[in-house]
Write a protein that holds these residues in place. Structure first.
Motif, PDB file in Angstrom:
ATOM      1  N   TRP A 110      -8.891 -10.743  24.925  1.00 32.76           N
ATOM      2  CA  TRP A 110      -8.995  -9.441  25.135  1.00 32.76           C
ATOM      3  C   TRP A 110     -10.134  -8.697  23.986  1.00 32.76           C
ATOM      4  CZ3 TRP A 110      -6.810 -10.212  29.238  1.00 32.76           C
ATOM      5  CH2 TRP A 110      -5.764 -10.967  29.331  1.00 32.76           C
ATOM      6  N   GLY A 111     -11.116  -9.474  23.735  1.00 33.00           N
ATOM      7  CA  GLY A 111     -11.995  -8.986  22.580  1.00 33.00           C
ATOM      8  C   GLY A 111     -11.738  -8.518  21.357  1.00 33.00           C
ATOM      9  N   CYS A 112     -10.617  -9.392  20.921  1.00 34.79           N
ATOM     10  CA  CYS A 112     -10.064  -9.065  19.749  1.00 34.79           C
ATOM     11  C   CYS A 112     -10.356 -10.187  18.621  1.00 34.79           C
ATOM     12  CB  CYS A 112      -8.554  -9.414  19.534  1.00 34.79           C
ATOM     13  SG  CYS A 112      -7.656  -8.030  20.831  1.00 34.79           S
ATOM     14  N   THR A 113     -11.098 -10.197  17.847  1.00 35.61           N
ATOM     15  CA  THR A 113     -11.799 -10.860  16.640  1.00 35.61           C
ATOM     16  C   THR A 113     -10.787 -10.766  15.435  1.00 35.61           C
ATOM     17  OG1 THR A 113     -13.085  -9.229  15.720  1.00 35.61           O
ATOM     18  CG2 THR A 113     -14.046 -10.554  17.405  1.00 35.61           C
ATOM     19  N   ASN A 114      -9.765  -9.900  15.620  1.00 34.20           N
ATOM     20  CA  ASN A 114      -8.827  -9.738  14.021  1.00 34.20           C
ATOM     21  C   ASN A 114      -7.594  -9.037  14.645  1.00 34.20           C
ATOM     22  OD1 ASN A 114      -9.372  -6.918  14.484  1.00 34.20           O
ATOM     23  ND2 ASN A 114     -10.998  -6.895  12.958  1.00 34.20           N
ATOM     24  N   VAL A 115      -6.790  -8.806  13.773  1.00 32.67           N
ATOM     25  CA  VAL A 115      -5.731  -8.077  14.135  1.00 32.67           C
ATOM     26  C   VAL A 115      -5.528  -7.007  12.778  1.00 32.67           C
ATOM     27  CG1 VAL A 115      -3.863  -9.493  12.797  1.00 32.67           C
ATOM     28  CG2 VAL A 115      -3.158  -7.707  14.205  1.00 32.67           C
ATOM     29  N   ILE A 116      -5.206  -5.818  13.088  1.00 29.81           N
ATOM     30  CA  ILE A 116      -5.175  -4.854  12.057  1.00 29.81           C
ATOM     31  C   ILE A 116      -3.937  -4.428  11.551  1.00 29.81           C
ATOM     32  CG2 ILE A 116      -5.800  -2.370  11.326  1.00 29.81           C
ATOM     33  CD1 ILE A 116      -8.454  -2.604  13.172  1.00 29.81           C
ATOM     34  N   LEU A 117      -3.369  -4.723  10.549  1.00 27.71           N
ATOM     35  CA  LEU A 117      -2.123  -4.340   9.793  1.00 27.71           C
ATOM     36  C   LEU A 117      -2.327  -3.038   9.060  1.00 27.71           C
ATOM     37  CD1 LEU A 117      -0.874  -7.603   8.402  1.00 27.71           C
ATOM     38  CD2 LEU A 117      -0.907  -6.842  10.975  1.00 27.71           C
ATOM     39  N   MET A 118      -1.277  -2.258   9.219  1.00 27.70           N
ATOM     40  CA  MET A 118      -1.168  -0.851   8.489  1.00 27.70           C
ATOM     41  C   MET A 118       0.164  -1.173   7.653  1.00 27.70           C
ATOM     42  SD  MET A 118      -1.055   3.083   9.626  1.00 27.70           S
ATOM     43  CE  MET A 118      -2.540   2.851  10.668  1.00 27.70           C
ATOM     44  N   VAL A 119      -0.127  -0.774   6.338  1.00 25.81           N
ATOM     45  CA  VAL A 119       1.009  -1.026   5.495  1.00 25.81           C
ATOM     46  C   VAL A 119       1.195  -0.045   4.569  1.00 25.81           C
ATOM     47  CG1 VAL A 119       0.755  -4.028   5.386  1.00 25.81           C
ATOM     48  CG2 VAL A 119      -0.294  -2.467   3.649  1.00 25.81           C
ATOM     49  N   GLU A 120       2.393   0.019   4.109  1.00 27.02           N
ATOM     50  CA  GLU A 120       3.001   1.318   3.080  1.00 27.02           C
ATOM     51  C   GLU A 120       3.113   0.568   1.546  1.00 27.02           C
ATOM     52  OE1 GLU A 120       6.002   4.295   4.251  1.00 27.02           O
ATOM     53  OE2 GLU A 120       7.009   3.003   2.623  1.00 27.02           O
ATOM     54  N   ARG A 121       2.477   1.222   0.505  1.00 26.64           N
ATOM     55  CA  ARG A 121       2.752   0.313  -0.595  1.00 26.64           C
ATOM     56  C   ARG A 121       3.593   1.154  -1.404  1.00 26.64           C
ATOM     57  NH1 ARG A 121      -2.512  -1.689  -2.882  1.00 26.64           N
ATOM     58  NH2 ARG A 121      -1.965  -2.957  -0.848  1.00 26.64           N
ATOM     59  N   PRO A 122       4.900   0.492  -1.763  1.00 22.01           N
ATOM     60  CA  PRO A 122       5.902   1.367  -2.452  1.00 22.01           C
ATOM     61  C   PRO A 122       5.675   1.679  -3.861  1.00 22.01           C
ATOM     62  CG  PRO A 122       6.938  -0.885  -1.586  1.00 22.01           C
ATOM     63  CD  PRO A 122       5.412  -0.604  -1.220  1.00 22.01           C
ATOM     64  N   GLY A 123       6.054   2.947  -4.201  1.00 22.92           N
ATOM     65  CA  GLY A 123       5.378   3.541  -5.452  1.00 22.92           C
ATOM     66  C   GLY A 123       4.175   4.307  -5.144  1.00 22.92           C
ATOM     67  N   GLU A 124       3.474   4.282  -4.281  1.00 21.59           N
ATOM     68  CA  GLU A 124       2.533   5.160  -3.867  1.00 21.59           C
ATOM     69  C   GLU A 124       2.486   6.004  -2.904  1.00 21.59           C
ATOM     70  OE1 GLU A 124      -1.274   2.796  -3.646  1.00 21.59           O
ATOM     71  OE2 GLU A 124      -0.947   1.478  -5.185  1.00 21.59           O
TER      72      GLU A 124
END
Length: 210
Positions: free
Chosen positions: A171-185
């Motif tokens: 499907w044309g994907c060369t990666n996966v993109i993760l979105m993370v939340e950093r506790p304390g920030e």
């Protein structure tokens, strides 16, 4: 329960994600006036014959995804055109090399550790303790497909694996993109409000499987 995410996109993952229907990316109804206003005019949720077409069919990072919007929208809704404080997008080649641990049974995961020498450690950008709040997932309907950012704060480990596995080269994907939340920030309420913009409707299989 500690689980290791070292993915090579096995066939079983793609088989499960292929069950998703076009309705997975129908327009969402949001309680947020900001999100609703943009949803009404930008056409980012493609349905029926429009599925798999247009400028929003492939998520490759927030900046490029939001680029088609006019300057007027950027001035009216600036909070939607940048990641909230303490939120990070990390593109990763697979296998990811992440040890995820569930926050509750089948509900929410965080980064417990990174595999030494793995993709995540080499790429940088992730830290132990980061909470997964979004990730890219591919939606397939016949010969058409789209890759979208899907809010994932309530995803259990198995659903995270399925979503990551759907980001396949077919499907044309060369990666996966993760979105993370950093506790304390990060402010979790602010993050959740931001993620409403990407929220699919309630009958979307990604949500029904939560």
């Amino acid at each position: 329960m500690l689980k290791t995410l070292i993915l090579s996109a096995p066939a079983i993952l793609l088989a499960q994600t292929s069950l998703l229907s076009v309705e997975a990316f129908a327009p969402a109804i949001s309680s947020s006036p900001v999100s609703s206003a943009l949803h009404a005019v930008n056409g980012i949720w493609n349905t029926a014959g429009d599925f798999g077409k247009g400028k929003f069919r492939f998520y490759n990072g927030l900046d490029s995804f939001m680029e088609p919007f006019p300057d007027e929208d950027k001035q009216l809704y600036p909070e939607l055109f940048k990641l909230p404080k303490g939120v990070y997008e990390v593109p990763l080649a697979k296998p990811c090399g992440i040890l995820f641990e569930e926050i509750e049974s089948n509900r929410g995961v965080y980064v417990q550790d990174l595999v030494e020498g793995g993709s995540a450690e080499r790429q940088g950008g992730l830290l132990p303790g980061d909470v997964l709040v979004g990730l890219t997932a591919v939606q397939i309907a016949g010969a058409k497909w789209e890759r979208r950012m899907i809010p994932a704060r309530r995803f259990g480990f198995d659903l995270v694996v399925n979503a990551i596995g759907s980001n396949d080269q077919n499907w044309g994907c060369t990666n996966v993109i993760l979105m993370v939340e950093r506790p304390g920030e990060a402010d979790s309420e602010e993050v959740d409000k931001f993620l409403e913009f990407f929220e699919p409707p309630g009958d979307t299989p990604w949500k029904l499987l939560q």
